[in-house]
Scaffold this motif. Structure first.
Motif, PDB file in Angstrom:
ATOM      1  N   LYS A   1       0.834  -1.188   0.000  1.00  0.00           N
ATOM      2  CA  LYS A   1       0.000   0.000   0.000  1.00  0.00           C
ATOM      3  C   LYS A   1       0.876   1.247   0.000  1.00  0.00           C
ATOM      4  O   LYS A   1       2.009   1.228   0.512  1.00  0.00           O
TER       5      LYS A   1
ATOM      6  N   SER B   1       8.935   6.026   4.709  1.00  0.00           N
ATOM      7  CA  SER B   1       9.704   6.015   5.960  1.00  0.00           C
ATOM      8  C   SER B   1       8.972   5.209   7.025  1.00  0.00           C
ATOM      9  O   SER B   1       9.594   4.491   7.810  1.00  0.00           O
ATOM     10  N   LEU B   2       7.646   5.317   7.022  1.00  0.00           N
ATOM     11  CA  LEU B   2       6.877   4.564   8.014  1.00  0.00           C
ATOM     12  C   LEU B   2       6.986   3.062   7.767  1.00  0.00           C
ATOM     13  O   LEU B   2       7.229   2.280   8.697  1.00  0.00           O
ATOM     14  N   MET B   3       6.855   2.654   6.536  1.00  0.00           N
ATOM     15  CA  MET B   3       6.898   1.221   6.245  1.00  0.00           C
ATOM     16  C   MET B   3       8.301   0.666   6.488  1.00  0.00           C
ATOM     17  O   MET B   3       8.465  -0.447   6.986  1.00  0.00           O
TER      18      MET B   3
ATOM     19  N   THR C   1       8.873   0.329  10.170  1.00  0.00           N
ATOM     20  CA  THR C   1       8.134  -0.816  10.693  1.00  0.00           C
ATOM     21  C   THR C   1       8.852  -2.121  10.384  1.00  0.00           C
ATOM     22  O   THR C   1       9.055  -2.969  11.271  1.00  0.00           O
TER      23      THR C   1
ATOM     24  N   GLY D   1       6.479 -16.626   9.745  1.00  0.00           N
ATOM     25  CA  GLY D   1       5.134 -16.286  10.179  1.00  0.00           C
ATOM     26  C   GLY D   1       5.024 -14.840  10.593  1.00  0.00           C
ATOM     27  O   GLY D   1       4.040 -14.162  10.285  1.00  0.00           O
ATOM     28  N   ILE D   2       6.031 -14.357  11.259  1.00  0.00           N
ATOM     29  CA  ILE D   2       6.007 -12.964  11.705  1.00  0.00           C
ATOM     30  C   ILE D   2       6.032 -12.024  10.519  1.00  0.00           C
ATOM     31  O   ILE D   2       5.271 -11.047  10.446  1.00  0.00           O
TER      32      ILE D   2
ATOM     33  N   LEU E   1       2.728 -12.033   8.829  1.00  0.00           N
ATOM     34  CA  LEU E   1       1.699 -11.340   9.600  1.00  0.00           C
ATOM     35  C   LEU E   1       1.779  -9.842   9.380  1.00  0.00           C
ATOM     36  O   LEU E   1       0.760  -9.162   9.190  1.00  0.00           O
ATOM     37  N   LEU E   2       2.997  -9.320   9.394  1.00  0.00           N
ATOM     38  CA  LEU E   2       3.148  -7.883   9.134  1.00  0.00           C
ATOM     39  C   LEU E   2       2.723  -7.545   7.703  1.00  0.00           C
ATOM     40  O   LEU E   2       2.043  -6.548   7.459  1.00  0.00           O
TER      41      LEU E   2
ATOM     42  N   GLU F   1       0.529  -8.818   5.876  1.00  0.00           N
ATOM     43  CA  GLU F   1      -0.909  -8.767   5.669  1.00  0.00           C
ATOM     44  C   GLU F   1      -1.485  -7.413   6.026  1.00  0.00           C
ATOM     45  O   GLU F   1      -2.561  -7.058   5.563  1.00  0.00           O
ATOM     46  N   GLY F   2      -0.796  -6.672   6.838  1.00  0.00           N
ATOM     47  CA  GLY F   2      -1.236  -5.328   7.132  1.00  0.00           C
ATOM     48  C   GLY F   2      -0.640  -4.307   6.189  1.00  0.00           C
ATOM     49  O   GLY F   2      -1.075  -3.167   6.151  1.00  0.00           O
ATOM     50  N   ALA F   3       0.356  -4.721   5.427  1.00  0.00           N
ATOM     51  CA  ALA F   3       1.070  -3.757   4.584  1.00  0.00           C
ATOM     52  C   ALA F   3       0.733  -3.884   3.117  1.00  0.00           C
ATOM     53  O   ALA F   3       1.014  -2.971   2.341  1.00  0.00           O
TER      54      ALA F   3
ATOM     55  N   HIS G   1      -4.815  -3.938  -0.565  1.00  0.00           N
ATOM     56  CA  HIS G   1      -5.955  -4.856  -0.714  1.00  0.00           C
ATOM     57  C   HIS G   1      -6.687  -4.542  -2.012  1.00  0.00           C
ATOM     58  O   HIS G   1      -7.590  -3.720  -2.056  1.00  0.00           O
TER      59      HIS G   1
END
Lengths: 208, 208
Positions: B145, B150-152, B155, B184-185, B188-189, B191-193, B196
DNA sequence: GTGCCAATGTTAACGCCGTTAACTTATCAC
DNA sequence: GTGATAAGTTAACGGCGTTAACATTGGCAC
């Protein structure tokens, strides 16, 4: 045997406090038993009546640090799942930023090779469990997806620990917008961790 | 002035190698200039012709560590966005696990307070940029997305750094299933990044 | 109250460390 | 060859963690 005042007084506690003061100001490498003894006004070998060696003193500082971290995490409001998760992440990072040298000692890994000091390991678990409980609560409330708890806890802890360490060491290039950064990072992870119940699948920020 | 063999030979390189060997075996606190000089077969003050002080030697070890990390990250396949992102996360954690004492030195924060050694900061940025470029590529491909880069990056770096540190120090309680944990970690991250686009909203693993 | 024991402190000393000063040696430019 | 200079040497200072041997003091048994 009285614990209030003997030959000198409560040397144990005074050494602990003095070491913590040095740690805060100059870091753990600046902690020397001779220096602490001198500033307390006592002879250096006297400390060995209360601490087996220098490492034991550092371990005790780390243990009290984990206890303080646990208390800070326990004080986070636990009503709304999302607010609790973001709040605990912010509280964690805030602790590291308020006590950078203590945090480095707790997680430096140079002192106490992890299985050597049982009380230290237990103190670390005490803080860890608060984080895990919050995540488990979020799962029970249906807010977080039912992925394995250990996986989600490890992910969350890795994120907040990594962010803490990188910020207190100044590694993040654009650390100017730092409070927004912590919240943005937590939110970004959460978007991958929440259960997609057709309610909040997209950018669902609750910040002004 | 020849750099091949003088009085002794290439003392600079030999000291570097010997210090690295000690670091790998016993950690940075076990590195002593006197010990290194003795094992090389040279006098301790001779090292001061090549290193300003002990800290400079440690800084050079950290610099070469960042260079090695950068190379390891650069060797990750960059074709498919998701595979590249997961691959770079796994490569990062694998580096930390293969060189735990070197990694602790690089990110310990006790030595070189971040702005003191320009070459060290630059080496850190060199590794950081590989990670950032991979994320930027994922954004340009439309896989991630379009959140602020810088934020991504912060993270992602926080996540892999935190996971590295916690695993090499043995803090994660259930580190038995460790390779699965790292993947897995990262997933998991992700899937939020990811963006969609009605294409991969759910568990879309591309691993066998 | 007296006397003893254990806890708590003291000084002296060992060996290691980083670092500097003063001096010696080997290599290169000329 | 002959300096200049880079690269090595030994000697020494102060600080460190730690131990050994000794001194003091508080509290308890009697």
């Amino acid at each position: 045997m009285a614990r209030t005042a003997y030959h000198h007084g409560d040397l144990h506690q005074q050494a602990h406090d003095q070491a913590l003061a040095v740690l805060r100001l100059e870091g753990d490498s600046a902690i020397s038993l001779r220096g602490i003894a001198k500033q307390i006004g006592v002879s250096a070998p006297a400390l060995y009546r209360h601490y087996a060696d220098r490492e034991s003193l550092l371990a005790e500082l780390a243990i009290s640090g984990f206890a303080a971290l646990r208390q800070q995490l326990l004080s986070v409001e636990q009503h709304a799942p999302r607010a609790a998760l973001i709040g605990i992440g912010l509280a964690y990072v805030a602790f590291a930023q308020s006590e950078p040298n203590l945090y480095r000692l707790m997680f430096g890994g140079r002192v106490l090779p992890k299985g050597a000091h049982p009380r230290l390991d237990q103190a670390g678990l005490g803080a860890f469990n608060v984080l895990q409980d919050t995540i488990a609560r979020g799962q029970r409330a249906g807010y977080l997806k039912p992925a394995p708890l250990s996986l989600m806890t490890a992910t969350a802890w890795s994120l907040v620990h990594g962010l803490s360490q990188l910020t207190i060491d100044g590694h993040l290039p654009n650390a100017d917008a730092e409070p927004q950064l912590a919240e943005g990072i937590t939110s970004l992870l959460l978007e991958g961790a929440i259960a997609h119940t057709d309610a909040h699948t997209d950018n669902n920020e609750d910040t002004p």
